[in-house]
Design a protein around this motif. Sequence first.
Motif, PDB file in Angstrom:
ATOM      1  N   GLY A  43      74.519  44.485  16.182  1.00  0.00           N
ATOM      2  CA  GLY A  43      75.925  44.163  16.382  1.00  0.00           C
ATOM      3  C   GLY A  43      76.214  42.765  15.879  1.00  0.00           C
ATOM      4  N   THR A  44      77.368  42.246  16.241  1.00  0.00           N
ATOM      5  CA  THR A  44      77.780  40.909  15.816  1.00  0.00           C
ATOM      6  C   THR A  44      77.982  40.029  17.032  1.00  0.00           C
ATOM      7  OG1 THR A  44      78.886  41.793  13.853  1.00  0.00           O
ATOM      8  CG2 THR A  44      79.491  39.574  14.541  1.00  0.00           C
ATOM      9  N   LEU A  45      77.253  38.927  17.069  1.00  0.00           N
ATOM     10  CA  LEU A  45      77.391  37.915  18.107  1.00  0.00           C
ATOM     11  C   LEU A  45      78.204  36.759  17.551  1.00  0.00           C
ATOM     12  CD1 LEU A  45      73.728  37.769  19.454  1.00  0.00           C
ATOM     13  CD2 LEU A  45      75.723  38.163  20.900  1.00  0.00           C
ATOM     14  N   VAL A  46      79.241  36.342  18.278  1.00  0.00           N
ATOM     15  CA  VAL A  46      80.069  35.217  17.851  1.00  0.00           C
ATOM     16  C   VAL A  46      80.226  34.257  19.024  1.00  0.00           C
ATOM     17  CG1 VAL A  46      82.335  34.489  17.003  1.00  0.00           C
ATOM     18  CG2 VAL A  46      81.301  36.595  16.126  1.00  0.00           C
ATOM     19  N   LEU A  47      80.014  32.990  18.782  1.00  0.00           N
ATOM     20  CA  LEU A  47      80.171  31.969  19.816  1.00  0.00           C
ATOM     21  C   LEU A  47      81.589  32.031  20.372  1.00  0.00           C
ATOM     22  CD1 LEU A  47      78.787  29.516  21.208  1.00  0.00           C
ATOM     23  CD2 LEU A  47      79.756  28.098  19.373  1.00  0.00           C
ATOM     24  N   ALA A  48      81.706  32.138  21.703  1.00  0.00           N
ATOM     25  CA  ALA A  48      83.001  32.372  22.338  1.00  0.00           C
ATOM     26  C   ALA A  48      83.678  31.101  22.820  1.00  0.00           C
ATOM     27  CB  ALA A  48      82.841  33.347  23.501  1.00  0.00           C
ATOM     28  N   GLY A  49      83.129  29.963  22.535  1.00  0.00           N
ATOM     29  CA  GLY A  49      83.721  28.696  22.968  1.00  0.00           C
ATOM     30  C   GLY A  49      82.720  27.584  22.773  1.00  0.00           C
ATOM     31  N   PRO A  50      83.118  26.354  23.040  1.00  0.00           N
ATOM     32  CA  PRO A  50      82.188  25.236  22.864  1.00  0.00           C
ATOM     33  C   PRO A  50      80.960  25.387  23.759  1.00  0.00           C
ATOM     34  CG  PRO A  50      84.450  24.454  23.139  1.00  0.00           C
ATOM     35  CD  PRO A  50      84.463  25.908  23.462  1.00  0.00           C
ATOM     36  N   ALA A  51      79.812  25.010  23.231  1.00  0.00           N
ATOM     37  CA  ALA A  51      78.591  25.044  24.022  1.00  0.00           C
ATOM     38  C   ALA A  51      78.622  23.952  25.085  1.00  0.00           C
ATOM     39  CB  ALA A  51      77.378  24.867  23.117  1.00  0.00           C
ATOM     40  N   ALA A  52      78.063  24.260  26.249  1.00  0.00           N
ATOM     41  CA  ALA A  52      77.999  23.305  27.361  1.00  0.00           C
ATOM     42  C   ALA A  52      76.617  22.662  27.401  1.00  0.00           C
ATOM     43  CB  ALA A  52      78.300  24.016  28.667  1.00  0.00           C
ATOM     44  N   PRO A  53      76.490  21.539  28.119  1.00  0.00           N
ATOM     45  CA  PRO A  53      75.170  20.896  28.227  1.00  0.00           C
ATOM     46  C   PRO A  53      74.139  21.819  28.860  1.00  0.00           C
ATOM     47  CG  PRO A  53      76.911  19.410  28.947  1.00  0.00           C
ATOM     48  CD  PRO A  53      77.553  20.748  28.760  1.00  0.00           C
ATOM     49  N   ALA A  54      72.886  21.592  28.516  1.00  0.00           N
ATOM     50  CA  ALA A  54      71.801  22.430  29.019  1.00  0.00           C
ATOM     51  C   ALA A  54      71.334  21.962  30.385  1.00  0.00           C
ATOM     52  CB  ALA A  54      70.630  22.390  28.042  1.00  0.00           C
ATOM     53  N   PRO A  55      70.830  22.877  31.211  1.00  0.00           N
ATOM     54  CA  PRO A  55      70.190  22.458  32.467  1.00  0.00           C
ATOM     55  C   PRO A  55      68.801  21.909  32.177  1.00  0.00           C
ATOM     56  CG  PRO A  55      70.019  24.821  32.204  1.00  0.00           C
ATOM     57  CD  PRO A  55      70.853  24.341  31.058  1.00  0.00           C
ATOM     58  N   ALA A  56      68.191  21.332  33.192  1.00  0.00           N
ATOM     59  CA  ALA A  56      66.835  20.813  33.033  1.00  0.00           C
ATOM     60  C   ALA A  56      65.844  21.947  32.786  1.00  0.00           C
ATOM     61  CB  ALA A  56      66.431  20.006  34.258  1.00  0.00           C
ATOM     62  N   THR A  57      66.035  23.074  33.455  1.00  0.00           N
ATOM     63  CA  THR A  57      65.176  24.240  33.294  1.00  0.00           C
ATOM     64  C   THR A  57      65.980  25.477  33.664  1.00  0.00           C
ATOM     65  OG1 THR A  57      62.998  25.177  33.839  1.00  0.00           O
ATOM     66  CG2 THR A  57      64.284  24.227  35.663  1.00  0.00           C
ATOM     67  N   VAL A  58      65.489  26.655  33.291  1.00  0.00           N
ATOM     68  CA  VAL A  58      66.188  27.888  33.661  1.00  0.00           C
ATOM     69  C   VAL A  58      65.614  28.425  34.967  1.00  0.00           C
ATOM     70  CG1 VAL A  58      66.711  28.497  31.279  1.00  0.00           C
ATOM     71  CG2 VAL A  58      64.629  29.388  32.341  1.00  0.00           C
ATOM     72  N   GLN A  59      66.437  29.157  35.689  1.00  0.00           N
ATOM     73  CA  GLN A  59      66.028  29.829  36.913  1.00  0.00           C
ATOM     74  C   GLN A  59      66.071  31.338  36.675  1.00  0.00           C
ATOM     75  OE1 GLN A  59      64.930  28.166  39.568  1.00  0.00           O
ATOM     76  NE2 GLN A  59      65.394  26.167  38.629  1.00  0.00           N
ATOM     77  N   LEU A  60      65.066  32.029  37.164  1.00  0.00           N
ATOM     78  CA  LEU A  60      65.107  33.484  37.080  1.00  0.00           C
ATOM     79  C   LEU A  60      66.243  34.017  37.939  1.00  0.00           C
ATOM     80  CD1 LEU A  60      61.298  34.402  37.310  1.00  0.00           C
ATOM     81  CD2 LEU A  60      62.718  34.118  35.260  1.00  0.00           C
ATOM     82  N   ALA A  61      66.748  35.188  37.565  1.00  0.00           N
ATOM     83  CA  ALA A  61      67.893  35.761  38.273  1.00  0.00           C
ATOM     84  C   ALA A  61      67.548  36.227  39.672  1.00  0.00           C
ATOM     85  CB  ALA A  61      68.471  36.918  37.467  1.00  0.00           C
ATOM     86  N   GLY A  62      66.278  36.478  39.934  1.00  0.00           N
ATOM     87  CA  GLY A  62      65.871  36.974  41.243  1.00  0.00           C
ATOM     88  C   GLY A  62      64.384  36.794  41.439  1.00  0.00           C
ATOM     89  N   PRO A  63      63.839  37.268  42.561  1.00  0.00           N
ATOM     90  CA  PRO A  63      62.407  37.148  42.823  1.00  0.00           C
ATOM     91  C   PRO A  63      61.594  38.055  41.905  1.00  0.00           C
ATOM     92  CG  PRO A  63      63.441  38.495  44.490  1.00  0.00           C
ATOM     93  CD  PRO A  63      64.561  37.937  43.668  1.00  0.00           C
ATOM     94  N   VAL A  64      60.357  37.652  41.652  1.00  0.00           N
ATOM     95  CA  VAL A  64      59.452  38.467  40.841  1.00  0.00           C
ATOM     96  C   VAL A  64      58.873  39.568  41.719  1.00  0.00           C
ATOM     97  CG1 VAL A  64      57.370  38.454  39.427  1.00  0.00           C
ATOM     98  CG2 VAL A  64      58.923  36.483  39.393  1.00  0.00           C
ATOM     99  N   THR A  65      58.884  40.797  41.223  1.00  0.00           N
ATOM    100  CA  THR A  65      58.426  41.956  41.988  1.00  0.00           C
ATOM    101  C   THR A  65      57.316  42.685  41.246  1.00  0.00           C
ATOM    102  OG1 THR A  65      59.858  43.639  40.998  1.00  0.00           O
ATOM    103  CG2 THR A  65      60.852  42.206  42.658  1.00  0.00           C
ATOM    104  N   ASP A  66      56.784  43.709  41.903  1.00  0.00           N
ATOM    105  CA  ASP A  66      55.768  44.571  41.290  1.00  0.00           C
ATOM    106  C   ASP A  66      56.399  45.836  40.699  1.00  0.00           C
ATOM    107  OD1 ASP A  66      53.638  42.906  41.915  1.00  0.00           O
ATOM    108  OD2 ASP A  66      53.399  43.795  43.913  1.00  0.00           O
ATOM    109  N   GLY A  67      57.721  45.860  40.586  1.00  0.00           N
ATOM    110  CA  GLY A  67      58.393  47.042  40.070  1.00  0.00           C
ATOM    111  C   GLY A  67      58.188  47.217  38.576  1.00  0.00           C
ATOM    112  N   GLU A  68      58.748  48.297  38.044  1.00  0.00           N
ATOM    113  CA  GLU A  68      58.674  48.597  36.615  1.00  0.00           C
ATOM    114  C   GLU A  68      59.899  48.000  35.911  1.00  0.00           C
ATOM    115  OE1 GLU A  68      56.301  50.091  34.813  1.00  0.00           O
ATOM    116  OE2 GLU A  68      55.077  50.099  36.625  1.00  0.00           O
ATOM    117  N   PRO A  69      59.728  47.519  34.697  1.00  0.00           N
ATOM    118  CA  PRO A  69      60.881  46.990  33.951  1.00  0.00           C
ATOM    119  C   PRO A  69      61.839  48.103  33.560  1.00  0.00           C
ATOM    120  CG  PRO A  69      58.941  47.050  32.551  1.00  0.00           C
ATOM    121  CD  PRO A  69      58.470  47.404  33.932  1.00  0.00           C
ATOM    122  N   LEU A  70      63.053  47.700  33.216  1.00  0.00           N
ATOM    123  CA  LEU A  70      64.101  48.648  32.831  1.00  0.00           C
ATOM    124  C   LEU A  70      64.062  48.890  31.327  1.00  0.00           C
ATOM    125  CD1 LEU A  70      67.028  47.133  34.924  1.00  0.00           C
ATOM    126  CD2 LEU A  70      65.515  49.025  35.556  1.00  0.00           C
ATOM    127  N   GLY A  71      63.998  50.163  30.943  1.00  0.00           N
ATOM    128  CA  GLY A  71      64.000  50.506  29.535  1.00  0.00           C
ATOM    129  C   GLY A  71      65.398  50.484  28.944  1.00  0.00           C
TER     130      GLY A  71
END
Length: 262
Positions: free
Chosen positions: A217-245
């Motif tokens: 597909g086509t990705l287009v920047l939707a506005g000015p970029a904002a400053p970066a955080p010091a590090t990224v945070q995962l969206a949730g806890p790490v589990t023993d589940g299966e990844p989503l296909g």
Amino acid sequence: MHAHLRVARRLTGVLTLTLPALLASCVGDPPAATTSTPSSEPAPAAIDSARDELAALAAAAQDRHFTARYTLTDGGPDRTILVTSANDGTWRVDVPGGALGGTADVSFAGTADGLFQCGLPSAGRPEPASCVRLGDPDDAVPGRLDPRVQHPFTDWLEVLTDRRAPLAVSPARPPAGATGACYSVDSTSASLNAPLDVGIYCYAPDGTPTAVRTVTGTLVLAGPAAPAPATVQLAGPVTDGEPLGVAAPRADEPTPQSTETP
């Protein structure tokens, strides 16, 4: 005496007439001029320059840390992709509709602890967010899990900076709504495993990716970029589940990524 003079004058006249002709026949025609053809033509200067320019911009993108939203157009409803490139080199890309046949939202992240896929609450997965470790930080996302949206911001930058990569690069017009310097990138390898998706790649002068058009597909920047955080945070806890296909599961299959680590 006079007879001898007359004979001498006749001989002189004969030599005067015949000597130039004899000289001309000895010299002959000059050899025909030949033109040499090089065994291989050098690449046009504009194309070679485009490869250098794109490599420099991709190198700047590797050092560019920011948070930005991109609009993904792929034939269905437009989606907003959130890209985070943190100051410590970690990254995260949130992809709405990136799994289960477009019904589940996912997030991919690379941290010092590894490569992760996180399932986000969505129509196809109503559970709270949870993550699964896919491998080491430099590992590739398995094909059955890969929406391919995150690559232009992560590993494909390394390919674009590598002058040994089998790529052909030329200037291109920006996709609709995009800005920046754009380049058409094609693969010169006969291998089925191309190092990246061919298409159009666009960058701002500071290395911010402004647009990418590939088979995904086509990705287009939707506005000015904002400053970066010091590090990224995962969206949730790490589990023993299966990844989503990427593909929609069969009706008799349970929804993966639903078992949390105790």
